[in-house]
Design an enzyme around this catalytic site. Structure first.
Site, PDB file in Angstrom:
ATOM      1  N   CYS A   1       0.800  -1.245   0.000  1.00 34.60           N
ATOM      2  CA  CYS A   1       0.000   0.000   0.000  1.00 34.60           C
ATOM      3  C   CYS A   1       0.831   1.294   0.000  1.00 34.60           C
ATOM      4  O   CYS A   1       0.567   2.183  -0.819  1.00 34.60           O
ATOM      5  CB  CYS A   1      -0.954   0.024   1.196  1.00 34.60           C
ATOM      6  SG  CYS A   1      -1.540  -1.570   1.745  1.00 34.60           S
TER       7      CYS A   1
ATOM      8  N   ARG B   1       6.169 -12.121   5.313  1.00 36.04           N
ATOM      9  CA  ARG B   1       5.517 -12.144   6.619  1.00 36.04           C
ATOM     10  C   ARG B   1       6.065 -13.324   7.420  1.00 36.04           C
ATOM     11  O   ARG B   1       6.121 -14.443   6.896  1.00 36.04           O
ATOM     12  CB  ARG B   1       3.989 -12.269   6.464  1.00 36.04           C
ATOM     13  CG  ARG B   1       3.368 -11.095   5.718  1.00 36.04           C
ATOM     14  CD  ARG B   1       1.879 -11.271   5.507  1.00 36.04           C
ATOM     15  NE  ARG B   1       1.352 -10.221   4.644  1.00 36.04           N
ATOM     16  CZ  ARG B   1       0.094 -10.157   4.215  1.00 36.04           C
ATOM     17  NH1 ARG B   1      -0.756 -11.118   4.558  1.00 36.04           N
ATOM     18  NH2 ARG B   1      -0.311  -9.172   3.440  1.00 36.04           N
TER      19      ARG B   1
ATOM     20  N   GLN C   1       1.953 -10.854  -3.930  1.00 38.79           N
ATOM     21  CA  GLN C   1       0.556 -10.440  -3.871  1.00 38.79           C
ATOM     22  C   GLN C   1       0.194  -9.715  -5.162  1.00 38.79           C
ATOM     23  O   GLN C   1       0.941  -8.851  -5.613  1.00 38.79           O
ATOM     24  CB  GLN C   1       0.345  -9.491  -2.679  1.00 38.79           C
ATOM     25  CG  GLN C   1      -0.657  -9.985  -1.694  1.00 38.79           C
ATOM     26  CD  GLN C   1      -0.827  -9.026  -0.522  1.00 38.79           C
ATOM     27  OE1 GLN C   1      -0.191  -7.988  -0.432  1.00 38.79           O
ATOM     28  NE2 GLN C   1      -1.684  -9.390   0.388  1.00 38.79           N
TER      29      GLN C   1
ATOM     30  N   ASP D   1      -1.493  -7.189  -6.011  1.00 46.43           N
ATOM     31  CA  ASP D   1      -2.114  -6.001  -5.431  1.00 46.43           C
ATOM     32  C   ASP D   1      -2.619  -5.044  -6.502  1.00 46.43           C
ATOM     33  O   ASP D   1      -2.057  -4.955  -7.594  1.00 46.43           O
ATOM     34  CB  ASP D   1      -1.081  -5.233  -4.599  1.00 46.43           C
ATOM     35  CG  ASP D   1      -1.145  -5.587  -3.129  1.00 46.43           C
ATOM     36  OD1 ASP D   1      -2.239  -5.945  -2.661  1.00 46.43           O
ATOM     37  OD2 ASP D   1      -0.112  -5.495  -2.461  1.00 46.43           O
TER      38      ASP D   1
ATOM     39  N   HIS E   1      -4.225  -0.838  -6.180  1.00 44.49           N
ATOM     40  CA  HIS E   1      -4.699   0.253  -5.330  1.00 44.49           C
ATOM     41  C   HIS E   1      -5.323   1.315  -6.222  1.00 44.49           C
ATOM     42  O   HIS E   1      -4.675   1.812  -7.146  1.00 44.49           O
ATOM     43  CB  HIS E   1      -3.543   0.827  -4.504  1.00 44.49           C
ATOM     44  CG  HIS E   1      -2.957  -0.167  -3.555  1.00 44.49           C
ATOM     45  ND1 HIS E   1      -1.893  -0.976  -3.896  1.00 44.49           N
ATOM     46  CD2 HIS E   1      -3.326  -0.522  -2.302  1.00 44.49           C
ATOM     47  CE1 HIS E   1      -1.609  -1.769  -2.873  1.00 44.49           C
ATOM     48  NE2 HIS E   1      -2.461  -1.525  -1.901  1.00 44.49           N
TER      49      HIS E   1
ATOM     50  N   LYS F   1     -13.897  -4.998   4.350  1.00 48.59           N
ATOM     51  CA  LYS F   1     -13.515  -5.626   3.089  1.00 48.59           C
ATOM     52  C   LYS F   1     -14.537  -6.667   2.657  1.00 48.59           C
ATOM     53  O   LYS F   1     -15.311  -7.183   3.469  1.00 48.59           O
ATOM     54  CB  LYS F   1     -12.132  -6.269   3.201  1.00 48.59           C
ATOM     55  CG  LYS F   1     -12.008  -7.296   4.322  1.00 48.59           C
ATOM     56  CD  LYS F   1     -10.603  -7.885   4.395  1.00 48.59           C
ATOM     57  CE  LYS F   1     -10.512  -8.927   5.512  1.00 48.59           C
ATOM     58  NZ  LYS F   1      -9.331  -9.780   5.412  1.00 48.59           N
TER      59      LYS F   1
ATOM     60  N   HIS G   1      -8.199  -0.976  -1.881  1.00 45.44           N
ATOM     61  CA  HIS G   1      -7.172  -2.007  -2.001  1.00 45.44           C
ATOM     62  C   HIS G   1      -7.868  -3.259  -2.532  1.00 45.44           C
ATOM     63  O   HIS G   1      -8.961  -3.590  -2.075  1.00 45.44           O
ATOM     64  CB  HIS G   1      -6.560  -2.363  -0.636  1.00 45.44           C
ATOM     65  CG  HIS G   1      -6.116  -1.201   0.188  1.00 45.44           C
ATOM     66  ND1 HIS G   1      -4.797  -1.018   0.575  1.00 45.44           N
ATOM     67  CD2 HIS G   1      -6.805  -0.168   0.747  1.00 45.44           C
ATOM     68  CE1 HIS G   1      -4.702   0.067   1.323  1.00 45.44           C
ATOM     69  NE2 HIS G   1      -5.910   0.599   1.439  1.00 45.44           N
TER      70      HIS G   1
END
Length: 401
Positions: free
Chosen positions: A102, A131, A149, A151, A153, A232, A278
């Site tokens: 992000c 992680r 990921q 992702d 945005h 979400k 997101h």
């Protein structure tokens, strides 16, 4: 066959080993190594992802995996996600390896002045994140410490939120349908550890509810499982055994644009705050691959198969002809190998079947003399002698479809 036996037969770790897709080593726990076949499969997934996002109006970006501690303090991750991050120190400066992408997307948005006419802005990233999962929870590609990921945005005006979420819902449906997955939808609401006011959260949750209701989607409420910065919509895909896997997500965020002072200039020349969405579709490329391996039991659709054709010369005398066919197929974009081992043809066919190759092309004296190939499908079996151009048309149509 019992369900447990079926689960074991589809185990992605075993199939990953047998099909030479990926491996794990003790020296890098939870950080899978992708072998050539695995990279071919992965590249097809990423190619499909990039193509669909380009057509849907996204711009691809790439952001750093290591950022200073202050970035994560500003974003809220330091206070709310600290236990799920890796840290480093260099030059008397504290850094964190990103657990998500992000802040990088926000830096791209804030890199220049934005007009209301430029919104919505859609940034997509195949972002490598880390992680520190507990060692006892690591499992093949399903639960790892290093993963990519998919992702995206989006920075949108208030009047664009619902329309953009509808577009994301349609894009997610297109992706999952392409792989033959049915899915369930959940609305995850405010967790105990959250940023911002209750009023902002209530507004965000009602917005997501409104979109789901207008689309007529059935959904369950998952209380308290939202991200710390916003509610979400989660997507759980169902595999061939009916098992549920959480993959895609759409998160509505009113808070990070404020924390990083994101703004755009409206038609009256005022500074306005965008809203951030997101979202991910695969969730992670690695996890999605694991699900695909188990769903298809390693027998991927031909467009995803790492090797689409295996050419099997009966004897060394037929090897030159096999290599010539390989060149013809490769020139048409077909992924093909030649089995040049000095083995009986029955063994070569059996090995290709075990590797779940969609098509086997047997070549011997007759095929060399006729400039043809004997075609064998992994499921349908032998389909006789074909001219090479006819086979190219057939396999080309299958890949396209």
């Amino acid at each position: 066959m019992s369900k447990q036996m079926e689960v074991e037969k589809r185990n992605h770790r075993k199939l990953g080993h047998d099909l030479e897709l990926f491996m794990s080593v003790e020296e890098a726990p939870g950080m899978p190594i992708f072998l050539p076949n695995g990279m071919l499969l992965r590249n097809e997934l990423e190619k499909y992802w990039k193509d669909k996002h380009f057509k849907a109006g996204y711009q691809e970006i790439k952001t750093p995996i290591l950022m200073k501690q202050e970035v994560w303090e500003q974003s809220g991750h330091w206070d709310h996600y600290h236990d799920s991050m890796y840290f480093s120190e260099w030059d008397q400066q504290n850094y964190a390896i990103k657990p998500m992408s992000c802040p990088g997307a926000i830096f791209v948005y804030n890199s220049k002045r934005r007009s209301y006419r430029a919104l919505p802005m859609r940034f997509a990233e195949l972002g490598l994140v880390h992680r520190p999962e507990l060692s006892g929870s690591l499992s093949g590609l399903l639960r790892v410490r290093s993963f990519t990921q998919d992702d995206a945005h989006l920075f949108v005006r208030k009047d664009q939120v619902e329309a953009e979420i509808v577009k994301i819902l349609e894009l997610i449906d297109e992706f999952y349908s392409r792989f033959g997955f049915q899915y369930k939808v959940e609305l995850s609401t405010r967790p105990e550890d959250y940023m911002g006011s209750e009023q902002i959260w209530e507004h965000a949750e009602k917005t997501l509810e409104s979109v789901l209701n207008k689309k007529g989607l059935e959904y369950a409420i998952n209380p308290g499982d939202g991200a710390f910065y916003g509610p979400k919509i989660d997507f759980h895909i169902l595999d061939a055994l009916g098992r549920s896997w959480q993959c895609g997500t759409i998160q509505l965020d009113f808070l990070m644009p404020e924390k990083f002072d994101c703004h755009y200039i409206d038609e009256d020349n005022n500074h306005c705050r965008p809203i951030m969405i997101h979202r991910a579709i695969y969730g992670s490329v690695e996890r999605f691959m694991a699900i695909l391996i188990e769903h298809f039991e390693g027998e991927f659709p031909i467009w995803l198969s790492p090797i689409q054709v295996k050419i099997l010369p009966i004897a060394d005398a037929h090897l030159e002809f096999a290599v010539k066919i390989k060149s013809q197929l490769e020139s048409e974009g077909i992924r093909v190998e030649v089995d040049n081992r000095v083995e009986k043809i029955g063994l070569k066919i059996r090995d290709a079947q075990m590797k779940k190759i969609p098509y086997m092309l047997v070549v011997g004296d007759q095929e060399v003399n006729n400039n043809s190939i004997s075609v064998r499908h992994r499921i349908e079996g032998n389909s006789g002698e074909w001219k090479i151009d006819a086979f190219l048309n057939k396999i080309g149509d299958e890949i396209y479809e």
